[in-house]
Design a protein around this motif. Structure first.
Motif, PDB file in Angstrom:
ATOM      1  N   GLY A  35     -12.163  -9.559  -5.325  1.00  0.00           N
ATOM      2  CA  GLY A  35     -12.103  -8.105  -5.538  1.00  0.00           C
ATOM      3  C   GLY A  35     -11.583  -7.379  -4.314  1.00  0.00           C
ATOM      4  N   LEU A  36     -12.072  -7.755  -3.131  1.00  0.00           N
ATOM      5  CA  LEU A  36     -11.640  -7.113  -1.887  1.00  0.00           C
ATOM      6  C   LEU A  36     -10.155  -7.388  -1.629  1.00  0.00           C
ATOM      7  N   PHE A  37      -9.732  -8.619  -1.918  1.00  0.00           N
ATOM      8  CA  PHE A  37      -8.318  -8.982  -1.729  1.00  0.00           C
ATOM      9  C   PHE A  37      -7.424  -8.148  -2.650  1.00  0.00           C
ATOM     10  N   LEU A  41      -4.399  -5.471  -1.637  1.00  0.00           N
ATOM     11  CA  LEU A  41      -3.021  -5.515  -2.134  1.00  0.00           C
ATOM     12  C   LEU A  41      -2.628  -4.208  -2.824  1.00  0.00           C
ATOM     13  N   THR A  42      -3.567  -3.633  -3.577  1.00  0.00           N
ATOM     14  CA  THR A  42      -3.308  -2.340  -4.225  1.00  0.00           C
ATOM     15  C   THR A  42      -3.131  -1.262  -3.165  1.00  0.00           C
ATOM     16  N   GLY A  43      -3.959  -1.335  -2.122  1.00  0.00           N
ATOM     17  CA  GLY A  43      -3.847  -0.375  -1.017  1.00  0.00           C
ATOM     18  C   GLY A  43      -2.507  -0.470  -0.326  1.00  0.00           C
ATOM     19  N   ALA A  44      -1.971  -1.700  -0.178  1.00  0.00           N
ATOM     20  CA  ALA A  44      -0.669  -1.896   0.467  1.00  0.00           C
ATOM     21  C   ALA A  44       0.438  -1.199  -0.323  1.00  0.00           C
ATOM     22  N   ILE A  45       0.374  -1.300  -1.665  1.00  0.00           N
ATOM     23  CA  ILE A  45       1.375  -0.633  -2.518  1.00  0.00           C
ATOM     24  C   ILE A  45       1.284   0.885  -2.336  1.00  0.00           C
ATOM     25  N   LEU A  46       0.052   1.401  -2.296  1.00  0.00           N
ATOM     26  CA  LEU A  46      -0.142   2.846  -2.108  1.00  0.00           C
ATOM     27  C   LEU A  46       0.366   3.295  -0.737  1.00  0.00           C
ATOM     28  N   LEU A  47       0.173   2.458   0.282  1.00  0.00           N
ATOM     29  CA  LEU A  47       0.667   2.770   1.630  1.00  0.00           C
ATOM     30  C   LEU A  47       2.188   2.929   1.629  1.00  0.00           C
ATOM     31  N   ILE A  48       2.861   2.006   0.967  1.00  0.00           N
ATOM     32  CA  ILE A  48       4.326   2.025   0.933  1.00  0.00           C
ATOM     33  C   ILE A  48       4.840   3.302   0.264  1.00  0.00           C
ATOM     34  N   VAL A  49       4.282   3.617  -0.900  1.00  0.00           N
ATOM     35  CA  VAL A  49       4.706   4.824  -1.634  1.00  0.00           C
ATOM     36  C   VAL A  49       4.324   6.079  -0.855  1.00  0.00           C
ATOM     37  N   THR A 304      -5.720   7.337   0.770  1.00  0.00           N
ATOM     38  CA  THR A 304      -6.573   6.655  -0.211  1.00  0.00           C
ATOM     39  C   THR A 304      -6.379   5.144  -0.099  1.00  0.00           C
ATOM     40  N   GLY A 305      -5.126   4.714  -0.016  1.00  0.00           N
ATOM     41  CA  GLY A 305      -4.833   3.283   0.101  1.00  0.00           C
ATOM     42  C   GLY A 305      -5.405   2.669   1.351  1.00  0.00           C
ATOM     43  N   PHE A 310      -7.646  -0.971   3.026  1.00  0.00           N
ATOM     44  CA  PHE A 310      -7.461  -1.589   4.341  1.00  0.00           C
ATOM     45  C   PHE A 310      -8.732  -1.583   5.189  1.00  0.00           C
ATOM     46  N   LEU A 311      -9.529  -0.520   5.135  1.00  0.00           N
ATOM     47  CA  LEU A 311     -10.714  -0.412   5.995  1.00  0.00           C
ATOM     48  C   LEU A 311     -11.713  -1.555   5.754  1.00  0.00           C
ATOM     49  N   PRO A 312     -12.151  -1.782   4.507  1.00  0.00           N
ATOM     50  CA  PRO A 312     -13.109  -2.899   4.305  1.00  0.00           C
ATOM     51  C   PRO A 312     -12.484  -4.267   4.570  1.00  0.00           C
ATOM     52  N   ALA A 313     -11.171  -4.421   4.283  1.00  0.00           N
ATOM     53  CA  ALA A 313     -10.500  -5.701   4.531  1.00  0.00           C
ATOM     54  C   ALA A 313     -10.447  -5.988   6.030  1.00  0.00           C
ATOM     55  N   GLY A 314     -10.132  -4.959   6.824  1.00  0.00           N
ATOM     56  CA  GLY A 314     -10.096  -5.112   8.281  1.00  0.00           C
ATOM     57  C   GLY A 314     -11.439  -5.527   8.831  1.00  0.00           C
ATOM     58  N   ASN A 315     -12.494  -4.881   8.364  1.00  0.00           N
ATOM     59  CA  ASN A 315     -13.846  -5.198   8.823  1.00  0.00           C
ATOM     60  C   ASN A 315     -14.234  -6.637   8.458  1.00  0.00           C
TER      61      ASN A 315
END
Length: 506
Positions: A35-37, A41-49, A304-305, A310-315
């Motif tokens: 789920g975190l992964f 990945l969804t956050g990465a798409i939002l970052l790009i847009v 939002t992304g 990214f925040l929980p993944a980084g932690n």
């Protein structure tokens, strides 16, 4: 539409490297929950847009608005109006700066509003100081020397737990909303003020606006007890794609409100200036309005992304890496992340573009990005060493700033402004919501003190570009010196040839 596609392509090249690094870590060293992964990945798409929309919006609206307001304030020749308006704008923009909200929420024992209010006051005061410096043409290096001397004297009397937080606050304050507007404001004031130093004076506002928060938070440290429990990052439960959609949809309104509050002071100020002074034609206003919409939507999507994905993944990754038997891997992995993550900071692209334009291409966007990336890689490496060893931040910031301040006397003035601006710009939302949680997770795993060991990472990220960009300035100065010498020799040879020819004819 073509411009937007081009910007999204640029943001893809910026976000993709750090995304690939995290994906490799997931499959090789630090497997994340599914789920975190997926959230990442969804956050990465939002970052790009989001970054694509934001950078286009900043080009169309934020920069022109800042330049016009700055120019009009200077043209009016009313010093009191310049002081009051710049203070209010600096204060109001900072209050709603998303990066600051993140940092304030992670500091125990002190109410969020107290930290935010103190930092905003510092930015307001120093925005006034930085604009007055341009108006009265005071050298940036002198102003920086004085205020950094005050910072280190004050830091000596502040509790050790609070010093890293204070230096971090200076880095996160200059985020994606503050930077484009403040830089453009300075450009407008410098253009109207004119003179030989107009280009040099275009830079340095972000540098001084980063000083104010450090001083304000150090003063807070003299009166507040910094001990307290740290609130751990909560990883949301995700079992299917619908959960991911629900989590993001739940967070969108929060960032929608945050960005609306952050942009409103700039928009309101511009509307007032439009009615009283500017009176721009309708076509200009429509273009600016479209740019504001792009900026707004871009930041909502980006933040939002980065906060949800990214925040929980980084932690999690930081905690997992530090828990390995060979946790020294934190250092090289952190450095690689640092090298690539700076390219994903929205304000970095705004700064690099302005540097290339103001210097007429003498300092390219690529040269700036490489210098910044190297600086941030070194800073993250140092931050990881601090986490693993518990070495005090004093052993790094004192010699680091000493070198940076010393270099000011050996580089062209414009490089000093660019370097100190770069420090504030490099430490944006990606650092605050990915690398800082990464450091916190690592510090927690090794049993370190999160306040003294993890905090300070943003400060390190803000410090190293001061050195690397000024070294770029030294190289530039040497190249220009060699070019001028060659040109001088060629001119002398041509003169001698003319004399010889004249002598032969006679």
């Amino acid at each position: 539409m073509n411009n937007l596609i081009e910007k999204i392509k640029e943001s893809l090249s910026s976000v993709l490297p750090i995304t690939i690094i995290v994906v490799i870590l997931h499959f090789v060293l630090t497997p994340m929950p599914t789920g975190l992964f997926m959230l990442f990945l969804t956050g990465a798409i939002l970052l790009i847009v989001g970054m694509g929309l934001f950078t286009l919006g900043a080009d169309i609206s934020m920069m022109p608005m800042g330049e016009r307001i700055g120019a009009e304030l200077t043209k009016s020749r009313k010093l009191m109006a310049l002081i009051i308006i710049s203070f209010l704008m600096g204060f109001m923009i900072t209050v709603a700066e998303p990066d600051l909200q993140v940092l304030a929420g992670q500091v125990p024992s002190i109410a969020d509003n107290v930290i935010i209010g103190a930092v905003a006051f510092g930015v307001g005061i120093f925005l006034v100081i930085s604009l007055l410096r341009i108006v009265f043409q005071i050298k940036l290096s002198y102003v920086l020397l004085v205020f950094y001397a005050i910072i280190f004297i004050l830091a000596y009397f502040t509790p050790n737990d609070f010093v890293p937080v204070a230096f971090d606050s200076g880095g996160v304050t200059t985020g994606p909303i503050t930077v484009p507007f403040i830089m453009a404001l300075g450009l407008g004031v410098a253009a109207v003020r004119g003179g030989k130093s107009a280009h040099d004076d275009s830079f340095g506002l972000v540098a001084l606006c980063s000083v104010g928060p450090v001083l304000s938070v150090l003063v807070l440290g003299l009166f507040y007890n910094t001990s307290g429990s740290y609130e751990e990052v909560v990883i949301a439960e995700v079992s299917n794609f619908r959960d991911i959609i629900n989590i993001y949809m739940h967070e969108f309104p929060h960032f929608f409100k945050e960005v609306a509050l952050a942009l409103s002071p700039i928009v309101i100020a511009f509307i007032i200036f439009q009615f009283i002074f500017l009176k721009l034609p309708k076509t200009h206003l429509i273009k600016l309005s479209v740019g504001i919409i792009y900026t707004f939507l871009g930041l909502v999507v980006f933040l939002t992304g980065v906060n949800v994905g990214f925040l929980p993944a980084g932690n999690y990754i930081g905690h997992a890496l530090a828990g390995l038997d060979y946790n020294w891997m934190l250092i090289p992995i952190g450095m690689v992340m640092g090298f690539f993550i700076v390219a994903a900071e929205p304000a970095v692209h705004v700064l690099n573009k302005q540097v290339e334009e103001v210097t007429g291409g003498a300092i390219s966007k690529r040269a700036m990005l490489i210098s910044l990336s190297l600086g941030v890689a070194v800073s993250i490496g140092i931050a990881m060493i601090r986490i693993l060893t518990g070495i005090s931040i004093w052993y790094f910031i004192v010699p680091g700033y000493a070198i940076a301040l010393l270099l000011m006397f050996y580089v062209p003035q414009i490089f000093t402004g660019i370097a100190f601006d770069s420090g504030g710009v490099a430490s944006g939302p990606m650092t605050a919501t990915f690398m800082l949680p990464f450091a916190m997770g690592a510090a927690d795993a090794v049993g370190g003190n999160i306040l003294t060991d993890a905090f300070g990472l943003v400060a390190m990220v803000a410090m190293t570009p001061l050195i690397t960009i000024q070294i770029l300035g030294v190289v530039y100065k040497l190249k220009v010196g060699k070019f001028e010498k060659v040109e001088e020799n060629i001119t002398e040879d041509e003169s001698n040839e003319i004399i010889d020819l004249e002598g032969g004819e006679q």
